[in-house]
Design a protein around this motif. Structure first.
Motif, PDB file in Angstrom:
ATOM      1  N   GLY A  47     -11.508   6.779   4.297  1.00  0.00           N
ATOM      2  CA  GLY A  47     -12.930   6.580   3.398  1.00  0.00           C
ATOM      3  C   GLY A  47     -12.423   5.289   2.226  1.00  0.00           C
ATOM      4  N   ARG A  48     -11.320   4.687   2.113  1.00  0.00           N
ATOM      5  CA  ARG A  48     -11.148   3.682   1.248  1.00  0.00           C
ATOM      6  C   ARG A  48     -10.774   2.587   1.716  1.00  0.00           C
ATOM      7  NH1 ARG A  48      -7.508   6.498  -3.226  1.00  0.00           N
ATOM      8  NH2 ARG A  48      -8.003   4.663  -4.362  1.00  0.00           N
ATOM      9  N   LEU A  49     -10.939   2.100   2.958  1.00  0.00           N
ATOM     10  CA  LEU A  49     -10.429   1.132   3.477  1.00  0.00           C
ATOM     11  C   LEU A  49     -11.057  -0.424   3.023  1.00  0.00           C
ATOM     12  CD1 LEU A  49     -10.742   1.992   7.557  1.00  0.00           C
ATOM     13  CD2 LEU A  49      -8.616   1.579   5.980  1.00  0.00           C
ATOM     14  N   GLY A  50     -12.165  -0.222   2.463  1.00  0.00           N
ATOM     15  CA  GLY A  50     -12.784  -1.319   1.634  1.00  0.00           C
ATOM     16  C   GLY A  50     -11.870  -1.718   0.406  1.00  0.00           C
ATOM     17  N   GLU A  51     -10.999  -1.000   0.039  1.00  0.00           N
ATOM     18  CA  GLU A  51     -10.163  -1.425  -1.074  1.00  0.00           C
ATOM     19  C   GLU A  51      -9.132  -2.388  -0.473  1.00  0.00           C
ATOM     20  OE1 GLU A  51      -8.920   1.906  -3.688  1.00  0.00           O
ATOM     21  OE2 GLU A  51     -10.934   2.920  -2.903  1.00  0.00           O
ATOM     22  N   GLY A  71      -4.930 -10.976   4.549  1.00  0.00           N
ATOM     23  CA  GLY A  71      -3.340 -11.152   4.463  1.00  0.00           C
ATOM     24  C   GLY A  71      -2.771  -9.962   4.817  1.00  0.00           C
ATOM     25  N   SER A  72      -1.647  -9.873   4.840  1.00  0.00           N
ATOM     26  CA  SER A  72      -0.543  -8.750   5.251  1.00  0.00           C
ATOM     27  C   SER A  72      -0.616  -7.691   4.387  1.00  0.00           C
ATOM     28  CB  SER A  72       0.942  -9.216   5.754  1.00  0.00           C
ATOM     29  OG  SER A  72       0.893 -10.206   6.727  1.00  0.00           O
ATOM     30  N   VAL A  73      -0.552  -6.439   4.926  1.00  0.00           N
ATOM     31  CA  VAL A  73      -0.593  -5.361   4.151  1.00  0.00           C
ATOM     32  C   VAL A  73       1.033  -4.577   4.388  1.00  0.00           C
ATOM     33  CG1 VAL A  73      -1.556  -2.907   3.508  1.00  0.00           C
ATOM     34  CG2 VAL A  73      -2.742  -4.914   3.825  1.00  0.00           C
ATOM     35  N   TYR A  74       1.849  -4.373   3.380  1.00  0.00           N
ATOM     36  CA  TYR A  74       2.895  -3.674   3.661  1.00  0.00           C
ATOM     37  C   TYR A  74       2.640  -2.255   3.193  1.00  0.00           C
ATOM     38  CZ  TYR A  74       4.563  -8.271   4.679  1.00  0.00           C
ATOM     39  OH  TYR A  74       4.761  -9.503   5.211  1.00  0.00           O
ATOM     40  N   VAL A  75       3.010  -1.241   4.154  1.00  0.00           N
ATOM     41  CA  VAL A  75       2.713   0.327   3.709  1.00  0.00           C
ATOM     42  C   VAL A  75       4.010   0.861   3.418  1.00  0.00           C
ATOM     43  CG1 VAL A  75       1.435   2.079   4.550  1.00  0.00           C
ATOM     44  CG2 VAL A  75       0.914  -0.149   5.466  1.00  0.00           C
ATOM     45  N   ALA A 115       1.477  -2.082  -6.844  1.00  0.00           N
ATOM     46  CA  ALA A 115       1.384  -1.468  -5.531  1.00  0.00           C
ATOM     47  C   ALA A 115      -0.147  -0.852  -5.633  1.00  0.00           C
ATOM     48  CB  ALA A 115       2.164  -0.256  -5.172  1.00  0.00           C
ATOM     49  N   VAL A 116      -0.898  -0.783  -4.384  1.00  0.00           N
ATOM     50  CA  VAL A 116      -2.125  -0.049  -4.325  1.00  0.00           C
ATOM     51  C   VAL A 116      -1.816   1.342  -3.848  1.00  0.00           C
ATOM     52  CG1 VAL A 116      -4.322  -0.236  -2.951  1.00  0.00           C
ATOM     53  CG2 VAL A 116      -3.155  -2.406  -3.664  1.00  0.00           C
ATOM     54  N   HIS A 117      -2.474   2.217  -4.614  1.00  0.00           N
ATOM     55  CA  HIS A 117      -2.419   3.624  -4.306  1.00  0.00           C
ATOM     56  C   HIS A 117      -3.600   4.112  -3.515  1.00  0.00           C
ATOM     57  CE1 HIS A 117      -1.943   8.373  -5.362  1.00  0.00           C
ATOM     58  NE2 HIS A 117      -1.097   8.001  -4.261  1.00  0.00           N
ATOM     59  N   LEU A 129       0.857  -1.357  -0.153  1.00  0.00           N
ATOM     60  CA  LEU A 129      -0.063  -0.011   0.027  1.00  0.00           C
ATOM     61  C   LEU A 129       0.954   1.249   0.014  1.00  0.00           C
ATOM     62  CD1 LEU A 129      -2.832   1.469   0.293  1.00  0.00           C
ATOM     63  CD2 LEU A 129      -2.502   1.046   2.946  1.00  0.00           C
ATOM     64  N   ASP A 130       0.858   2.106  -1.015  1.00  0.00           N
ATOM     65  CA  ASP A 130       1.747   3.139  -1.250  1.00  0.00           C
ATOM     66  C   ASP A 130       0.724   4.606  -0.623  1.00  0.00           C
ATOM     67  OD1 ASP A 130       2.846   5.502  -2.264  1.00  0.00           O
ATOM     68  OD2 ASP A 130       3.875   4.319  -3.561  1.00  0.00           O
ATOM     69  N   VAL A 131       0.909   5.262   0.493  1.00  0.00           N
ATOM     70  CA  VAL A 131       0.092   6.175   1.022  1.00  0.00           C
ATOM     71  C   VAL A 131       0.620   7.512   0.571  1.00  0.00           C
ATOM     72  CG1 VAL A 131      -0.652   4.585   2.745  1.00  0.00           C
ATOM     73  CG2 VAL A 131       1.407   5.921   3.003  1.00  0.00           C
ATOM     74  N   ARG A 132       1.404   7.522  -0.183  1.00  0.00           N
ATOM     75  CA  ARG A 132       1.991   8.822  -0.890  1.00  0.00           C
ATOM     76  C   ARG A 132       1.007   9.793  -1.669  1.00  0.00           C
ATOM     77  NH1 ARG A 132       6.882   7.903  -4.227  1.00  0.00           N
ATOM     78  NH2 ARG A 132       5.712   6.217  -4.705  1.00  0.00           N
ATOM     79  N   GLU A 133       1.224  11.034  -1.803  1.00  0.00           N
ATOM     80  CA  GLU A 133       0.389  11.999  -2.504  1.00  0.00           C
ATOM     81  C   GLU A 133       0.455  11.647  -4.035  1.00  0.00           C
ATOM     82  OE1 GLU A 133      -2.101  13.996  -1.062  1.00  0.00           O
ATOM     83  OE2 GLU A 133      -1.467  13.032   0.860  1.00  0.00           O
ATOM     84  N   ASP A 134      -0.684  12.233  -4.870  1.00  0.00           N
ATOM     85  CA  ASP A 134      -0.734  11.786  -6.429  1.00  0.00           C
ATOM     86  C   ASP A 134       0.489  12.011  -7.101  1.00  0.00           C
ATOM     87  OD1 ASP A 134      -3.398  10.617  -5.873  1.00  0.00           O
ATOM     88  OD2 ASP A 134      -4.169  12.534  -6.562  1.00  0.00           O
TER      89      ASP A 134
END
Length: 110
Positions: free
Chosen positions: A46-50, A55-59, A36-38, A20-25
């Motif tokens: 608001g997007r936790l459902g994605e 399984g594990s999530v690596y942020v 990666a999931v952005h 999971l990539d949590v950086r800005e656009d």
């Protein structure tokens, strides 16, 4: 950085995991890990459902600060999450593959 946040180095990151990539656009567009999931940190609640729940999530973020906060949040809310220590800077320095959303541009970490 939040205390007691599970972390892995880029070298320890298993293949085929959810990253999971949590950086800005603009950061994502310049360069990111393939597959990666952005979800920017500011949009996460608001997007936790994605996110997968089985399984594990690596942020990951640029250097590890934002992703550590997101990792703590996810773990407090039922996910099995770990912070990618050193973020995309460490990913790039390790020579791991990157892609850019800019046509013809060489991927980079900004």
């Amino acid at each position: 950085m939040p205390p007691n946040v599970p972390a892995v180095t880029v070298a320890e990151l298993p293949d085929g995991v959810t990253m999971l990539d949590v950086r800005e656009d603009d950061e994502w567009t310049a360069g990111h890990a393939p597959n990666a999931v952005h979800i920017p940190m500011s949009e996460l609640a608001g997007r936790l459902g994605e996110l997968p729940t089985d399984g594990s999530v690596y942020v990951v973020c640029r250097s590890g600060g934002r992703s550590a906060r997101v990792t703590a949040y996810l773990n407090a809310n039922g996910w099995d999450a770990a912070n990618v220590d050193g973020g995309m800077r460490a990913w790039h320095a390790a020579g791991r593959p990157m892609v850019s959303e800019l046509p013809g541009a060489e991927p980079e970490v900004i």
